[in-house]
Design a protein around this motif. Structure first.
Motif, mmCIF file in Angstrom:
data_model
loop_
_atom_site.group_PDB
_atom_site.id
_atom_site.type_symbol
_atom_site.label_atom_id
_atom_site.label_comp_id
_atom_site.label_asym_id
_atom_site.label_seq_id
_atom_site.Cartn_x
_atom_site.Cartn_y
_atom_site.Cartn_z
ATOM 1 N N LYS A 28 0.470 -1.216 -0.107
ATOM 2 C CA LYS A 28 -0.198 0.138 -0.020
ATOM 3 C C LYS A 28 0.584 1.487 0.379
ATOM 4 C CE LYS A 28 -2.846 -2.230 3.035
ATOM 5 N NZ LYS A 28 -3.972 -2.231 4.238
ATOM 6 N N VAL A 29 0.664 2.039 -0.506
ATOM 7 C CA VAL A 29 0.941 3.278 -0.906
ATOM 8 C C VAL A 29 0.742 4.262 0.633
ATOM 9 C CG1 VAL A 29 1.253 5.965 -1.204
ATOM 10 C CG2 VAL A 29 0.686 4.326 -3.426
ATOM 11 N N ASP A 30 2.352 4.430 1.703
ATOM 12 C CA ASP A 30 2.432 5.277 2.530
ATOM 13 C C ASP A 30 3.012 5.992 3.014
ATOM 14 O OD1 ASP A 30 4.902 3.686 2.568
ATOM 15 O OD2 ASP A 30 3.288 2.216 3.987
ATOM 16 N N VAL A 31 4.028 6.655 1.656
ATOM 17 C CA VAL A 31 4.290 8.236 1.613
ATOM 18 C C VAL A 31 3.910 8.460 0.345
ATOM 19 C CG1 VAL A 31 6.402 9.593 1.318
ATOM 20 C CG2 VAL A 31 6.168 6.937 2.935
ATOM 21 N N TRP A 32 3.859 9.905 -0.286
ATOM 22 C CA TRP A 32 2.836 10.999 -0.683
ATOM 23 C C TRP A 32 4.268 12.338 -0.441
ATOM 24 C CZ3 TRP A 32 -0.552 8.899 2.084
ATOM 25 C CH2 TRP A 32 -1.484 7.775 1.774
#
Length: 84
Positions: A28-32
């Motif tokens: 899952k994406v957790d840094v933008w």
């Protein structure tokens, strides 16, 4: 930031590159990370610290050294260690 990274387009009148990353390798994406002023350097960092898919901590890079300095919004959490 850990690999892999992906650049996605955001909606709106101006094109903004948003770099995303799965820092803890859970799929899952957790840094933008985004460049909000167009100078080619990241300025805005957002982190999902609890894995629910929602931003928990938003930070800015005031001195533009590539590392976030100041929490501007968040529930008191901190970004995951080693993400930036």
């Amino acid at each position: 930031m850990s690999e892999p990274q992906e650049i996605v387009e955001t909606r709106g009148d101006d094109r903004v590159d948003l770099i995303t990353s799965d820092a803890n390798k859970d799929g899952k994406v957790d840094v933008w990370v985004s460049d909000t002023d167009g100078d080619g350097k990241p300025d805005l960092f957002q982190f999902d610290t609890d894995g629910d898919g929602k931003v928990d901590v938003t930070m800015v890079d005031l001195d533009e050294d590539g590392n976030p300095d100041t929490i501007v919004d968040g529930d008191g959490g901190l970004p995951p260690a080693g993400t930036v």
